[in-house]
Design a protein around this motif. Structure first.
Motif, PDB file in Angstrom:
ATOM      1  N   LEU A 108     125.841 111.766  80.936  1.00  0.00           N
ATOM      2  CA  LEU A 108     124.589 111.842  81.507  1.00  0.00           C
ATOM      3  C   LEU A 108     124.529 113.143  82.213  1.00  0.00           C
ATOM      4  O   LEU A 108     123.536 113.750  82.235  1.00  0.00           O
ATOM      5  N   LEU A 109     125.562 113.624  82.697  1.00  0.00           N
ATOM      6  CA  LEU A 109     125.699 115.044  83.625  1.00  0.00           C
ATOM      7  C   LEU A 109     126.454 116.069  82.915  1.00  0.00           C
ATOM      8  O   LEU A 109     126.426 117.278  83.718  1.00  0.00           O
ATOM      9  N   GLY A 110     127.487 115.664  82.122  1.00  0.00           N
ATOM     10  CA  GLY A 110     128.444 116.758  82.054  1.00  0.00           C
ATOM     11  C   GLY A 110     127.877 117.934  81.075  1.00  0.00           C
ATOM     12  O   GLY A 110     126.727 117.840  80.870  1.00  0.00           O
ATOM     13  N   PRO A 111     128.417 118.976  81.030  1.00  0.00           N
ATOM     14  CA  PRO A 111     127.981 120.200  80.667  1.00  0.00           C
ATOM     15  C   PRO A 111     127.708 120.187  79.085  1.00  0.00           C
ATOM     16  O   PRO A 111     128.379 119.438  78.368  1.00  0.00           O
ATOM     17  N   CYS A 112     126.525 120.519  78.585  1.00  0.00           N
ATOM     18  CA  CYS A 112     126.284 120.593  77.256  1.00  0.00           C
ATOM     19  C   CYS A 112     125.023 121.434  76.830  1.00  0.00           C
ATOM     20  O   CYS A 112     124.210 121.748  77.610  1.00  0.00           O
ATOM     21  N   PRO A 113     125.064 121.894  75.718  1.00  0.00           N
ATOM     22  CA  PRO A 113     124.215 123.127  75.359  1.00  0.00           C
ATOM     23  C   PRO A 113     122.723 122.508  75.233  1.00  0.00           C
ATOM     24  O   PRO A 113     121.701 123.169  75.251  1.00  0.00           O
ATOM     25  N   ALA A 114     122.781 121.051  75.170  1.00  0.00           N
ATOM     26  CA  ALA A 114     121.522 120.407  74.994  1.00  0.00           C
ATOM     27  C   ALA A 114     120.932 119.827  76.596  1.00  0.00           C
ATOM     28  O   ALA A 114     120.278 118.618  76.427  1.00  0.00           O
ATOM     29  N   ALA A 115     121.294 120.483  77.399  1.00  0.00           N
ATOM     30  CA  ALA A 115     121.180 120.056  79.024  1.00  0.00           C
ATOM     31  C   ALA A 115     119.741 119.830  79.172  1.00  0.00           C
ATOM     32  O   ALA A 115     119.377 118.922  79.761  1.00  0.00           O
ATOM     33  N   SER A 116     118.943 120.701  78.817  1.00  0.00           N
ATOM     34  CA  SER A 116     117.577 120.721  79.239  1.00  0.00           C
ATOM     35  C   SER A 116     116.689 119.589  78.447  1.00  0.00           C
ATOM     36  O   SER A 116     116.090 119.305  78.958  1.00  0.00           O
ATOM     37  N   VAL A 117     117.404 119.514  77.231  1.00  0.00           N
ATOM     38  CA  VAL A 117     116.571 118.358  76.585  1.00  0.00           C
ATOM     39  C   VAL A 117     116.850 116.847  77.067  1.00  0.00           C
ATOM     40  O   VAL A 117     116.105 116.189  77.245  1.00  0.00           O
ATOM     41  N   ARG A 118     118.289 116.960  77.627  1.00  0.00           N
ATOM     42  CA  ARG A 118     118.740 115.718  78.067  1.00  0.00           C
ATOM     43  C   ARG A 118     117.796 115.412  79.471  1.00  0.00           C
ATOM     44  O   ARG A 118     117.643 114.326  79.768  1.00  0.00           O
ATOM     45  N   ALA A 119     117.830 116.386  80.282  1.00  0.00           N
ATOM     46  CA  ALA A 119     117.092 116.266  81.393  1.00  0.00           C
ATOM     47  C   ALA A 119     115.678 116.001  81.231  1.00  0.00           C
ATOM     48  O   ALA A 119     115.112 115.207  81.951  1.00  0.00           O
ATOM     49  N   GLN A 120     115.047 116.598  80.142  1.00  0.00           N
ATOM     50  CA  GLN A 120     113.502 116.197  79.846  1.00  0.00           C
ATOM     51  C   GLN A 120     113.722 114.685  79.282  1.00  0.00           C
ATOM     52  O   GLN A 120     112.596 114.034  79.572  1.00  0.00           O
ATOM     53  N   ALA A 121     114.439 114.187  78.758  1.00  0.00           N
ATOM     54  CA  ALA A 121     114.708 112.867  78.182  1.00  0.00           C
ATOM     55  C   ALA A 121     114.492 111.918  79.237  1.00  0.00           C
ATOM     56  O   ALA A 121     113.937 110.837  79.368  1.00  0.00           O
ATOM     57  N   LEU A 122     115.505 112.086  80.286  1.00  0.00           N
ATOM     58  CA  LEU A 122     115.595 111.487  81.469  1.00  0.00           C
ATOM     59  C   LEU A 122     114.499 111.289  82.488  1.00  0.00           C
ATOM     60  O   LEU A 122     113.848 110.419  82.799  1.00  0.00           O
ATOM     61  N   GLN A 123     113.723 112.586  82.311  1.00  0.00           N
ATOM     62  CA  GLN A 123     112.559 112.529  83.195  1.00  0.00           C
ATOM     63  C   GLN A 123     111.409 111.775  82.432  1.00  0.00           C
ATOM     64  O   GLN A 123     110.627 111.186  83.159  1.00  0.00           O
ATOM     65  N   GLU A 124     111.084 111.900  81.292  1.00  0.00           N
ATOM     66  CA  GLU A 124     110.392 111.134  80.312  1.00  0.00           C
ATOM     67  C   GLU A 124     110.512 109.632  80.468  1.00  0.00           C
ATOM     68  O   GLU A 124     109.494 109.050  80.954  1.00  0.00           O
ATOM     69  N   LEU A 125     111.792 109.160  80.693  1.00  0.00           N
ATOM     70  CA  LEU A 125     112.027 107.785  80.817  1.00  0.00           C
ATOM     71  C   LEU A 125     111.514 107.211  82.382  1.00  0.00           C
ATOM     72  O   LEU A 125     111.065 106.380  82.575  1.00  0.00           O
ATOM     73  N   ALA A 126     111.828 108.176  83.290  1.00  0.00           N
ATOM     74  CA  ALA A 126     111.443 107.898  84.672  1.00  0.00           C
ATOM     75  C   ALA A 126     109.980 107.833  84.635  1.00  0.00           C
ATOM     76  O   ALA A 126     109.481 106.854  85.540  1.00  0.00           O
ATOM     77  N   ASP A 127     109.401 108.669  83.969  1.00  0.00           N
ATOM     78  CA  ASP A 127     107.820 108.578  84.095  1.00  0.00           C
ATOM     79  C   ASP A 127     107.313 107.504  83.632  1.00  0.00           C
ATOM     80  O   ASP A 127     106.276 106.786  83.810  1.00  0.00           O
ATOM     81  N   ARG A 128     107.792 107.096  82.450  1.00  0.00           N
ATOM     82  CA  ARG A 128     107.390 105.908  81.599  1.00  0.00           C
ATOM     83  C   ARG A 128     107.526 104.485  82.573  1.00  0.00           C
ATOM     84  O   ARG A 128     106.664 103.696  82.444  1.00  0.00           O
ATOM     85  N   ARG A 129     108.783 104.587  83.187  1.00  0.00           N
ATOM     86  CA  ARG A 129     108.926 103.419  84.058  1.00  0.00           C
ATOM     87  C   ARG A 129     107.848 103.382  85.211  1.00  0.00           C
ATOM     88  O   ARG A 129     107.757 102.400  85.842  1.00  0.00           O
ATOM     89  N   LYS A 130     107.265 104.458  85.445  1.00  0.00           N
ATOM     90  CA  LYS A 130     106.162 104.720  86.810  1.00  0.00           C
ATOM     91  C   LYS A 130     104.951 104.041  86.377  1.00  0.00           C
ATOM     92  O   LYS A 130     104.204 103.378  87.176  1.00  0.00           O
TER      93      LYS A 130
END
Length: 254
Positions: free
Chosen positions: A231-253
């Motif tokens: 979930l947090l390790g280095p990855c070239p898709a880190a920005s997309v991963r962060a957006q996915a986690l934020q979308e999930l958090a927003d969905r749960r709200k």
């Protein structure tokens, strides 16, 4: 108070609070030069750690003078610290924070933004209001505040704009970052265990967060570290991963 100030003098107690180091810690010594320990700020409280002891031997105080006074008194009285408790389980990419969905999401956003700005974190995400040790693309190392790097009111404009004193000219920042950072919309990393890669969708992130909760409940630290690294390790898709986690958090709200 720094070494250039007058020493504290309370109940015949004399000690110095030194300058803040790269790790955010302030050394505390007697005026005679004896090392008492160090103090540091963490989430609006101040902690005192006796010399030679791990962080688990820390005590909590309202301000830095009280924290330093505690060390000075112990040094003056010759009080030995009690045996420290066991060190807490270290979770990768999180510094002193529990691997909750909220902390993981905030850390993912911060780590992704650091990658976009070509800052290299030298320790786990400590939260928005604590010093974070990192390395600049020019080789400078020091501590920065994530609340400053993310910009005022999340406007994504880092402060200060010149990164730090002595950095390369600002006119060269954009080209340097572009050379060092190549974002990706998909995870190109080889699966760490043959079955899983870094998540780039809310559903994939949700599955991993559920697994994190199970690993925490069963105290499976090895599995917990593996999952948090996905979930947090280095990855070239880190920005997309962060957006996915934020979308999930927003969905749960909702």
């Amino acid at each position: 108070m720094t070494q250039h100030d007058e020493p504290q003098n309370e109940t015949a107690l004399m000690f110095w609070i030194g300058d803040c180091g790269e790790d955010g810690r302030y050394p505390v010594t007697s005026v005679a030069g004896a090392e008492a320990g160090h103090i540091y700020r963490w989430h609006r409280a101040w902690y005192a750690v006796p010399a030679g002891q791990p962080d688990s031997a820390r005590t909590k105080h309202l301000d830095r003078k009280a924290a330093a006074k505690h060390l000075g008194q112990a040094l003056t009285a010759g009080i030995l610290p009690v045996a420290p408790a066991a060190e807490p389980v270290i979770v990768p990419y999180l510094r002193g924070l529990k691997p909750t969905p909220s902390n993981i999401t905030n850390a993912a956003r911060a780590l992704a933004r650091l990658a976009e700005l070509a800052w290299e974190p030298l320790e786990g995400y400590p939260g928005a209001d604590n010093r974070w040790r990192m390395r600049c693309f020019c080789g400078w190392t020091g501590t920065r505040w994530w609340s400053h790097l993310r910009g005022r009111n999340n406007d994504n404009t880092p402060r200060p704009e010149n990164r730090h004193e002595g950095c390369i000219p600002m006119a060269r920042h954009a080209e340097t970052i572009a050379r060092l950072y190549t974002p990706s919309t998909t995870c190109p990393c080889p699966p760490g265990d043959g079955t899983a890669s870094h998540p780039t969708t809310p559903d994939a992130a949700a599955d991993l967060l559920k697994s994190v909760a199970r690993a925490r409940k069963s105290a499976d630290h090895q599995e917990l570290n593996r999952l948090v690294t996905l979930l947090l390790g280095p990855c070239p898709a880190a920005s997309v991963r962060a957006q996915a986690l934020q979308e999930l958090a927003d969905r749960r709200k909702k």
